[in-house]
Write a protein that holds these residues in place. Structure first.
Motif, PDB file in Angstrom:
ATOM      1  N   LEU A  75     -91.072  90.490  39.433  1.00  0.00           N
ATOM      2  CA  LEU A  75     -92.243  91.272  38.029  1.00  0.00           C
ATOM      3  C   LEU A  75     -91.223  92.452  37.955  1.00  0.00           C
ATOM      4  O   LEU A  75     -91.314  92.930  36.677  1.00  0.00           O
ATOM      5  CB  LEU A  75     -93.359  91.041  39.008  1.00  0.00           C
ATOM      6  N   TYR A  76     -90.849  93.199  38.440  1.00  0.00           N
ATOM      7  CA  TYR A  76     -90.073  94.870  38.789  1.00  0.00           C
ATOM      8  C   TYR A  76     -88.788  94.412  37.617  1.00  0.00           C
ATOM      9  O   TYR A  76     -88.656  94.755  36.156  1.00  0.00           O
ATOM     10  CB  TYR A  76     -90.557  95.590  39.928  1.00  0.00           C
ATOM     11  N   ASP A  85     -90.121  93.966  33.853  1.00  0.00           N
ATOM     12  CA  ASP A  85     -91.108  95.148  33.416  1.00  0.00           C
ATOM     13  C   ASP A  85     -92.493  94.776  33.517  1.00  0.00           C
ATOM     14  O   ASP A  85     -92.989  94.564  33.011  1.00  0.00           O
ATOM     15  CB  ASP A  85     -90.992  95.645  32.424  1.00  0.00           C
ATOM     16  N   ILE A  86     -92.829  93.897  34.423  1.00  0.00           N
ATOM     17  CA  ILE A  86     -94.515  93.815  34.312  1.00  0.00           C
ATOM     18  C   ILE A  86     -94.667  94.134  35.416  1.00  0.00           C
ATOM     19  O   ILE A  86     -94.921  93.878  36.660  1.00  0.00           O
ATOM     20  CB  ILE A  86     -94.639  91.990  34.670  1.00  0.00           C
ATOM     21  N   GLU A  87     -96.049  95.112  35.815  1.00  0.00           N
ATOM     22  CA  GLU A  87     -96.409  96.018  37.049  1.00  0.00           C
ATOM     23  C   GLU A  87     -97.110  94.585  37.452  1.00  0.00           C
ATOM     24  O   GLU A  87     -97.762  94.679  37.409  1.00  0.00           O
ATOM     25  CB  GLU A  87     -97.738  96.824  36.922  1.00  0.00           C
ATOM     26  N   ARG A  88     -97.216  94.736  38.905  1.00  0.00           N
ATOM     27  CA  ARG A  88     -98.016  93.660  40.176  1.00  0.00           C
ATOM     28  C   ARG A  88     -99.090  94.214  39.892  1.00  0.00           C
ATOM     29  O   ARG A  88    -100.778  93.441  39.328  1.00  0.00           O
ATOM     30  CB  ARG A  88     -97.707  94.066  41.516  1.00  0.00           C
ATOM     31  N   LYS A  89     -99.970  95.917  39.847  1.00  0.00           N
ATOM     32  CA  LYS A  89    -100.925  95.787  39.434  1.00  0.00           C
ATOM     33  C   LYS A  89    -102.145  95.330  38.149  1.00  0.00           C
ATOM     34  O   LYS A  89    -102.848  95.219  38.415  1.00  0.00           O
ATOM     35  CB  LYS A  89    -101.426  97.763  39.768  1.00  0.00           C
ATOM     36  N   ASN A  90    -101.304  94.686  37.445  1.00  0.00           N
ATOM     37  CA  ASN A  90    -101.874  94.363  36.135  1.00  0.00           C
ATOM     38  C   ASN A  90    -101.702  93.075  36.250  1.00  0.00           C
ATOM     39  O   ASN A  90    -102.145  91.892  35.302  1.00  0.00           O
ATOM     40  CB  ASN A  90    -101.245  94.339  34.712  1.00  0.00           C
ATOM     41  N   ASP A  94     -92.670  90.364  43.561  1.00  0.00           N
ATOM     42  CA  ASP A  94     -92.571  91.793  43.152  1.00  0.00           C
ATOM     43  C   ASP A  94     -90.863  92.416  42.440  1.00  0.00           C
ATOM     44  O   ASP A  94     -91.308  92.406  41.541  1.00  0.00           O
ATOM     45  CB  ASP A  94     -93.382  92.162  44.718  1.00  0.00           C
ATOM     46  N   LYS A  95     -89.855  91.779  43.419  1.00  0.00           N
ATOM     47  CA  LYS A  95     -88.673  92.246  42.742  1.00  0.00           C
ATOM     48  C   LYS A  95     -88.607  91.233  40.982  1.00  0.00           C
ATOM     49  O   LYS A  95     -88.306  92.444  40.479  1.00  0.00           O
ATOM     50  CB  LYS A  95     -87.471  91.903  43.946  1.00  0.00           C
ATOM     51  N   LYS A  99     -92.742  87.727  30.306  1.00  0.00           N
ATOM     52  CA  LYS A  99     -93.037  88.974  29.928  1.00  0.00           C
ATOM     53  C   LYS A  99     -93.110  88.805  28.307  1.00  0.00           C
ATOM     54  O   LYS A  99     -94.357  88.989  27.610  1.00  0.00           O
ATOM     55  CB  LYS A  99     -92.013  89.129  30.078  1.00  0.00           C
TER      56      LYS A  99
END
Length: 183
Positions: free
Chosen positions: A30-31, A34-39, A27-28, A140
């Motif tokens: 991805l953040y 700038d990739i949202e985990r929900k995507n 998650d860190k 990304k």
């Protein structure tokens, strides 16, 4: 789409992939790019945890691979990212060397594929975190390029539809004029 090898203890308990310490680290990353985990769709090759968290056996992978194929078919990802050596060896090539080949891209069928270090491996060897961040930046970039290509295609299709509608309207107008002239 990110694909790991098998659920860990927390994942097995919750039924959600990558929610334990390794998932929090993922998650860190991805953040950070700038990739949202929900995507992001996250799956595993195995659908249940191997005993004592050992590497999956080939027979176990074989038993579950059709479920993963169905997930891929339904999700239709632009990119597939293998999380770790096991997933890369199954999905990219059997002799995949994660320390040498992480972050390299291959095209397999309709998919662009790459592999990164498994977040659990980064917990054991934090020196690889910079490599992971660079790989995630490349992922990304690839996703952004894919999105731009999709948007161009969408705009082209919209333009073609508008042109076809204008042509259709013109033809209908001309046909209406001919009909009125005959009446």
């Amino acid at each position: 789409m990110f694909v790991g090898e098998a659920p860990g203890e927390q994942e097995d308990l919750t039924g959600t992939p990558f929610v334990g310490r390794a998932g929090q680290l993922l998650d860190k990353f991805l953040y950070a790019v700038d990739i949202e985990r929900k995507n992001v769709y996250i799956a595993n090759i195995l659908k249940c945890r191997p005993p004592k968290n050992r590497d999956p056996l080939p027979a176990e992978e074989d038993a579950c691979i059709d479920f993963l194929r169905e997930q891929v078919r339904l999700v239709r990802p632009k990119v597939i990212v293998c999380l770790g050596r096991i997933a890369a060896m199954r999905l990219i090539k059997p002799d995949y060397k994660i320390t040498q080949e992480h972050g390299t891209w291959v095209e397999k069928g309709d998919f662009a594929m790459t592999a990164v270090f498994h977040p659990a491996a980064l917990l054991r060897d934090p020196r690889r975190k910079e490599d992971m961040l660079n790989d995630m930046k490349a992922i990304k970039k690839r996703l952004d390029e894919s999105e731009r290509e999709f948007e161009k295609s969408r705009q082209k299709a919209a333009s073609m539809v508008a042109s076809a509608k204008a042509s259709s309207d013109y033809i209908l107008e001309q046909m209406d004029k001919i009909k009125k002239a005959k009446d």
